[in-house]
Motif scaffolding. Sequence first.
Motif, PDB file in Angstrom:
ATOM      1  N   GLY A 218       0.523  -1.198  -0.388  1.00 47.15           N
ATOM      2  CA  GLY A 218       0.123   0.112  -0.141  1.00 47.15           C
ATOM      3  C   GLY A 218       1.031   1.258   0.081  1.00 47.15           C
ATOM      4  N   LEU A 219       1.967   1.558   0.490  1.00 45.33           N
ATOM      5  CA  LEU A 219       3.182   2.657   0.655  1.00 45.33           C
ATOM      6  C   LEU A 219       3.302   2.292  -0.734  1.00 45.33           C
ATOM      7  N   ALA A 220       3.337   1.581  -0.967  1.00 47.66           N
ATOM      8  CA  ALA A 220       4.556   2.112  -2.486  1.00 47.66           C
ATOM      9  C   ALA A 220       3.692   2.026  -3.715  1.00 47.66           C
ATOM     10  N   LEU A 221       1.641   1.767  -3.716  1.00 43.88           N
ATOM     11  CA  LEU A 221       1.500   2.146  -4.620  1.00 43.88           C
ATOM     12  C   LEU A 221       0.732   3.923  -4.257  1.00 43.88           C
ATOM     13  N   ALA A 222       0.529   4.360  -3.052  1.00 41.28           N
ATOM     14  CA  ALA A 222       0.468   5.347  -2.489  1.00 41.28           C
ATOM     15  C   ALA A 222       1.250   6.345  -2.593  1.00 41.28           C
ATOM     16  N   MET A 223       3.087   5.898  -2.754  1.00 32.71           N
ATOM     17  CA  MET A 223       3.631   6.454  -2.973  1.00 32.71           C
ATOM     18  C   MET A 223       4.068   7.079  -4.805  1.00 32.71           C
ATOM     19  N   VAL A 224       3.379   6.085  -5.635  1.00 35.15           N
ATOM     20  CA  VAL A 224       3.627   6.258  -7.275  1.00 35.15           C
ATOM     21  C   VAL A 224       2.490   7.682  -7.282  1.00 35.15           C
ATOM     22  N   VAL A 225       0.799   7.219  -6.822  1.00 31.08           N
ATOM     23  CA  VAL A 225       0.037   8.247  -6.874  1.00 31.08           C
ATOM     24  C   VAL A 225       0.331   9.658  -6.100  1.00 31.08           C
ATOM     25  N   ALA A 226       0.962   9.632  -5.520  1.00 32.24           N
ATOM     26  CA  ALA A 226       2.090  11.323  -4.815  1.00 32.24           C
ATOM     27  C   ALA A 226       2.422  12.035  -5.681  1.00 32.24           C
ATOM     28  N   ALA A 227       3.574  11.125  -6.509  1.00 30.96           N
ATOM     29  CA  ALA A 227       4.670  11.524  -7.255  1.00 30.96           C
ATOM     30  C   ALA A 227       3.766  11.929  -8.878  1.00 30.96           C
ATOM     31  N   VAL A 228       2.571  11.240  -8.908  1.00 27.74           N
ATOM     32  CA  VAL A 228       1.661  11.099 -10.200  1.00 27.74           C
ATOM     33  C   VAL A 228       1.235  13.090  -9.967  1.00 27.74           C
ATOM     34  N   LEU A 229       1.174  12.880  -8.918  1.00 26.37           N
ATOM     35  CA  LEU A 229      -0.006  14.691  -8.162  1.00 26.37           C
ATOM     36  C   LEU A 229       1.117  15.742  -8.482  1.00 26.37           C
ATOM     37  N   SER A 230       2.976  15.401  -7.862  1.00 26.77           N
ATOM     38  CA  SER A 230       3.714  16.210  -7.900  1.00 26.77           C
ATOM     39  C   SER A 230       4.485  16.606  -9.232  1.00 26.77           C
ATOM     40  N   LEU A 231       4.370  15.306  -9.930  1.00 33.19           N
ATOM     41  CA  LEU A 231       5.012  15.492 -11.426  1.00 33.19           C
ATOM     42  C   LEU A 231       4.969  16.883 -12.261  1.00 33.19           C
ATOM     43  N   PRO A 232       3.416  17.406 -12.180  1.00 30.26           N
ATOM     44  CA  PRO A 232       2.741  18.425 -13.170  1.00 30.26           C
ATOM     45  C   PRO A 232       3.721  19.777 -12.319  1.00 30.26           C
ATOM     46  N   LEU A 233       3.791  19.788 -10.663  1.00 32.95           N
ATOM     47  CA  LEU A 233       4.020  20.924 -10.093  1.00 32.95           C
ATOM     48  C   LEU A 233       5.573  20.813 -10.085  1.00 32.95           C
ATOM     49  N   GLY A 234       6.049  19.807 -10.275  1.00 38.01           N
ATOM     50  CA  GLY A 234       7.312  19.912 -10.042  1.00 38.01           C
ATOM     51  C   GLY A 234       8.468  20.766 -11.636  1.00 38.01           C
ATOM     52  N   ILE A 235       7.463  20.130 -12.927  1.00 40.97           N
ATOM     53  CA  ILE A 235       7.419  20.556 -13.833  1.00 40.97           C
ATOM     54  C   ILE A 235       6.991  22.078 -14.136  1.00 40.97           C
ATOM     55  N   TRP A 236       6.138  22.429 -13.273  1.00 34.86           N
ATOM     56  CA  TRP A 236       5.707  23.800 -14.216  1.00 34.86           C
ATOM     57  C   TRP A 236       6.484  24.666 -13.740  1.00 34.86           C
TER      58      TRP A 236
END
Length: 334
Positions: A218-236
């Motif tokens: 569950g931690l690994a999958l949640a970390m993927v969710v968090a990474a996907v959500l943060s990716l647009p902000l980081g690129i921006w």
Amino acid sequence: MNVQRSAAESAAATVAVPEAAPALDAADHGPGHGTDPDAASGRKGVGRGAQLVPVVLVVAGGLSVQFGSAVAALLMPRAGALGVVTLRLAAAALILLVVCRPKLRGHSRADWGTVVAFGVAMGGMNTLFYQALDRIPLGIAVTLEVLGPLALSVFASRRLINVLWAGLALVGVVLLGGGGADRLDPVGVAYALGAGAMWAAYIVFSARTGRRFPQADGLALAMVVAAVLSLPLGIWESGAKLTVPSTLALGAAVAVLSSVLPYTLELMALRRLPASTFAVMMSLEPAIAAMAGFLILSQALSTTDALAIALVIGASMGAVRSQTGPRKRKKKEG
């Protein structure tokens, strides 16, 4: 391992990682050992060492998290706060996916809803905290963030004594802001408090995720969710800066120090340490953060700041102890 605690107990522990019950010395009390004085003496020595090991693991995990945050602060001029969050979460997600190899099949819609909520809380907590870290000293940012789990513990316990601990923490917060309006960036303070609220949500959904998913899946999958959500902000915010090799390397180091290594150490510690003791030790995080900020970032604290941090640490410890104490007495009476 499955989480064995209720949501209220998870709040009291101020962390939601699986807790294992077996005692280390259970095998040492088998037949034939009780009549050998030398063996008994050896068991005592091993017992003392075994009790010290989980304490060392918790302290090492705390040092890893806070020194990882200090490294992240050094990385922010290169990649920005949002860029650092993206690098940390993306690298941690990749590492956990490789290590845990979580199964994607066999989970209900409710399971996926829980893990997504866990990921949102994790991403929000990291994003808000790093925004705070970009504006206020590390030790103060962590102290303000700890108020989230403390508030959750107070609300979950519904005991009058915890109102006292909440008041003590409030005094600490007032002291932190008592040096004038320009002393602490109010936006940074707001971000740190927001990170604390997300930390409280993280605790709740981490416990629920632990009940629905085996081991650290569950931690690994949640970390993927968090990474996907943060990716647009980081690129921006940072764009091509995130692809610089040295920046990528530091981002991976932050991921290991702040996510992968401490989780592993804490999980190992909780196999040998009661959750209540673990929670009390986790209350020392602001002090560890202040030390990391001083050693790596040259962020010296005033006497008032040190007193304020001590009050919040004392309030956190008191809230945990007052909540777990009645539980221990009930077990003895039972």
